[in-house]
Design a protein around this motif. Structure first.
Motif, PDB file in Angstrom:
ATOM      1  N   THR B  98      53.190 -54.955  44.573  1.00 15.67           N
ATOM      2  CA  THR B  98      52.568 -53.698  45.014  1.00 15.67           C
ATOM      3  C   THR B  98      52.723 -52.619  43.945  1.00 15.67           C
ATOM      4  O   THR B  98      51.763 -51.904  43.625  1.00 15.67           O
ATOM      5  CB  THR B  98      53.201 -53.238  46.337  1.00 15.67           C
ATOM      6  N   LEU B 102      49.749 -50.712  42.019  1.00 16.91           N
ATOM      7  CA  LEU B 102      49.625 -49.253  42.111  1.00 16.91           C
ATOM      8  C   LEU B 102      49.819 -48.583  40.751  1.00 16.91           C
ATOM      9  O   LEU B 102      49.690 -47.366  40.635  1.00 16.91           O
ATOM     10  CB  LEU B 102      50.643 -48.689  43.112  1.00 16.91           C
ATOM     11  N   THR B 282      50.334 -42.295  51.622  1.00 15.66           N
ATOM     12  CA  THR B 282      49.929 -42.437  50.224  1.00 15.66           C
ATOM     13  C   THR B 282      49.492 -43.879  49.996  1.00 15.66           C
ATOM     14  O   THR B 282      49.538 -44.699  50.908  1.00 15.66           O
ATOM     15  CB  THR B 282      51.103 -42.123  49.267  1.00 15.66           C
ATOM     16  N   ARG B 283      49.129 -44.192  48.762  1.00 13.08           N
ATOM     17  CA  ARG B 283      48.742 -45.573  48.462  1.00 13.08           C
ATOM     18  C   ARG B 283      49.916 -46.529  48.667  1.00 13.08           C
ATOM     19  O   ARG B 283      49.723 -47.709  48.948  1.00 13.08           O
ATOM     20  CB  ARG B 283      48.191 -45.656  47.029  1.00 13.08           C
ATOM     21  N   TRP B 284      51.150 -46.008  48.553  1.00 16.36           N
ATOM     22  CA  TRP B 284      52.345 -46.831  48.799  1.00 16.36           C
ATOM     23  C   TRP B 284      52.452 -47.192  50.290  1.00 16.36           C
ATOM     24  O   TRP B 284      52.650 -48.356  50.646  1.00 16.36           O
ATOM     25  CB  TRP B 284      53.578 -46.070  48.307  1.00 16.36           C
ATOM     26  N   GLU B 286      50.032 -47.117  52.465  1.00 15.02           N
ATOM     27  CA  GLU B 286      48.844 -47.902  52.823  1.00 15.02           C
ATOM     28  C   GLU B 286      49.023 -49.370  52.451  1.00 15.02           C
ATOM     29  O   GLU B 286      48.583 -50.258  53.175  1.00 15.02           O
ATOM     30  CB  GLU B 286      47.595 -47.335  52.120  1.00 15.02           C
ATOM     31  N   ALA B 287      49.679 -49.616  51.313  1.00 14.33           N
ATOM     32  CA  ALA B 287      49.895 -51.005  50.879  1.00 14.33           C
ATOM     33  C   ALA B 287      50.711 -51.773  51.917  1.00 14.33           C
ATOM     34  O   ALA B 287      50.476 -52.964  52.150  1.00 14.33           O
ATOM     35  CB  ALA B 287      50.606 -51.022  49.525  1.00 14.33           C
ATOM     36  N   SER B 320      49.694 -39.832  44.113  1.00 15.31           N
ATOM     37  CA  SER B 320      49.054 -40.638  45.160  1.00 15.31           C
ATOM     38  C   SER B 320      49.905 -41.817  45.611  1.00 15.31           C
ATOM     39  O   SER B 320      49.516 -42.562  46.493  1.00 15.31           O
ATOM     40  CB  SER B 320      47.690 -41.146  44.687  1.00 15.31           C
ATOM     41  N   VAL B 321      51.095 -41.997  44.990  1.00 16.35           N
ATOM     42  CA  VAL B 321      51.945 -43.107  45.417  1.00 16.35           C
ATOM     43  C   VAL B 321      53.316 -42.662  45.934  1.00 16.35           C
ATOM     44  O   VAL B 321      54.149 -43.506  46.240  1.00 16.35           O
ATOM     45  CB  VAL B 321      52.181 -44.134  44.271  1.00 16.35           C
TER      46      VAL B 321
END
Lengths: 362, 362
Positions: B98, B102, B282-284, B286-287, B320-321
């Motif tokens: 991940t 990212l 965040t994208r974290w 969401e992952a 964003s992460v």
């Protein structure tokens, strides 16, 4: 507890009571609030007409309103039979097997029923038509702004339109479409809800729009009403709390289940209508979140899928399986009392709360 | 805005400010509230000692407190190395893959780090030991009541104990265990939260226990503080809101991400500690909710699993992460201001709100 909405709508207190029962709605209006009758259960326009005529005769001339369920965009909906063909067989089987497992008896021979059709656009439009033939003072839409032609028609009759919103951006859009009052419906509310809790949502929407905002979600006492007004609301919108009033006689089974529930006994799920809505947590809702349960269908298919199940559950005598929208405030709903008493207590506690706040702000 | 807690703790306003920064905590205390320093990030007791010594020198003699993270029952925890063996290889691989996806760079050569150990019982106990060597006025526990021997030790030092609760039954148990102040932490709060929203939870806990209750979750303005007090709270507990103050300099990256977020940009997830906690979406995050992502591990394994990832994310330059606990009130956190200004605005708006309520209750 007076705001400008009181003068605008001719009510004594800015307490808006949403309820599926004309008896409860009339009692709320008689007690000085605005009773708002939920129309979704009226498949037949004539039944709604009769209920509103009854309200005309039983509200002592006090104002009341109605609540409809209408998406802003007209869906391609076809007839109920067409729609039913879109429901996967595996979903139907899951519902039948679940009812069997839960011990919910089939309907008596000869009884069937078409379920609740008020979720269909055409039926919701018929509700507006009928309502405008009565001296209603408000039309609220549970799904946000109604189509603009509906708003224009309601306005032409001199009636304001309220719309539920779970996000500030939705509230802004509603007002752009012509909506007059926004109901800020927090996460903890019963029925359709978003993710943002009342404490955060209400001031956000109050700051985002220049129309009166009603706070909804978590309100069942004078302290909670005072909190809602502190957040900047011009009134409160209460739904769940009236379900355990003496005037709510539609379902003693549901009432029994609600009286026993705590604030942790609700769940936000798409199984009722296809959109996220908060329901009482029961063996029925648990079955849908168990491993292997299907994903709920989109609106209006999900409601068609479960409509016979709802009838069967309503006719059963087992409170552990009821399917009922209710908010987290259900934890405070522990006895059956007349609407007038609920209202009087709320107003008294509101006054005491403001007095307490005044003292500690000195 | 004075309640009995003000006299009990020697503070001017019953505004409790939880923060991982000693600079923010000291500023809150100097502004008349109670700054509460989060200890979880201090792996080394000497570092905490230094931070508290700095606070002793920078709070103008005003009271302050500390916050620890300690389960009521002592887990079998072993050393960090033993624990790491309990983490499945597939989880470790998911984290590595991940971070790669990212675009989060590895740590510079030679830098490693043991991650945050404050979640371990032994480390949390060392925090209590150190804190009691300083003139602290409150120890709060983010995981409910600490073990009773810890409560007794803290009481013997003349210091009251506060504990977070997300349900009325938990609050009752905390008080039975000897806790002096309950922090009612609503669903909308950042960090560990339950399912019940502040509007419903606070009056429920106020009615359930006979000790002062602080309202937490969704509070970042005077209107929200007034709402909390209307619900029956004896004070407010704010955490998120201080993360965008000028004194919070620990992570400009996090601050940038928080300033841009709306109230819908948070998520309640187990990926931070193994227990449900609200984080910035965040994208974290969401992952971890994407199809195929593993279930988070139980506490304290999950935090060990992601601790290196947190270090890497913190050192990256991509907002964003970020992985950061924050409440829904993040939607109101839109500019960086000094703590003193935040406090002054909150108190001013609180006064205005009570005045407004007084007028409409006439």
């Amino acid at each position: 507890m007076r705001t400008s909405l009181c003068d605008q709508l001719g009510i004594e207190h800015p307490i808006f009571g949403f309820t599926p029962s004309e008896h409860v709605a009339a009692a709320i209006s008689r007690a000085g609030g605005l009773g708002v009758l939920g129309c979704v259960r009226f498949n037949d326009a004539e039944d709604l007409d009769r209920a509103l005529t009854w309200m005309d005769d039983n509200t002592d001339g006090k104002p009341y309103g109605v609540d409809i369920v209408m998406p802003a965009t007209v869906p391609k909906e076809g007839t109920q039979v067409d729609l039913a063909e879109l429901i996967p067989q595996s979903h139907k089987e899951f519902v039948q097997q679940t009812l069997l497992k839960l011990g919910v008896p089939p309907l008596p021979d000869g009884e069937g029923g078409e379920g609740v059709l008020g979720w269909l656009h055409s039926v919701a439009r018929s509700h507006v038509d009928i309502a405008l033939e009565h001296p209603i003072r408000l039309i609220a839409n549970a799904l946000g702004s109604p189509p603009t032609d509906v708003i224009e028609r309601v306005h032409a009759a001199g009636v304001p339109v309220a719309a539920l919103a779970g996000k500030a951006e939705h509230a802004r859009r509603h007002v752009q479409n012509g909506v007059d009052i926004v109901v800020a419906q927090g996460y903890e509310a019963g029925g359709h809800t978003g993710e943002v809790a009342t404490m955060v949502l209400v001031p956000e929407i109050v700051d985002a729009v220049d129309v009166p905002v009603l706070a909804a979600g978590g309100i069942g006492s004078g302290r909670q009403a005072a909190a809602a007004m502190a957040l900047g609301a011009s009134g409160v919108w209460m739904g769940s709390y009236w379900l355990t009033t003496a005037e709510y006689t539609q379902s003693p089974l549901t009432q029994k289940a609600l009286l026993a529930a705590t604030s942790s006994d609700t769940v936000r799920t798409r199984i009722y209508t296809g959109k996220p809505a908060r329901l009482l947590k029961t063996r029925w809702t648990e079955a849908w979140s168990a491993p292997g349960a299907p994903e709920p269908l989109p609106m209006p298919l999900q409601n068609l899928l479960v409509s016979e199940a709802h009838l069967r559950i309503a006719r059963s005598d087992d409170p552990s399986v009821v399917s009922m929208p209710v908010g987290q405030v259900v934890g405070r709903m522990n006895e059956v009392r007349p609407v007038a008493d609920v209202m009087a207590d709320l107003l008294r506690e509101f006054g005491e709360t403001v007095e307490r706040l005044t003292k500690l702000s000195r």
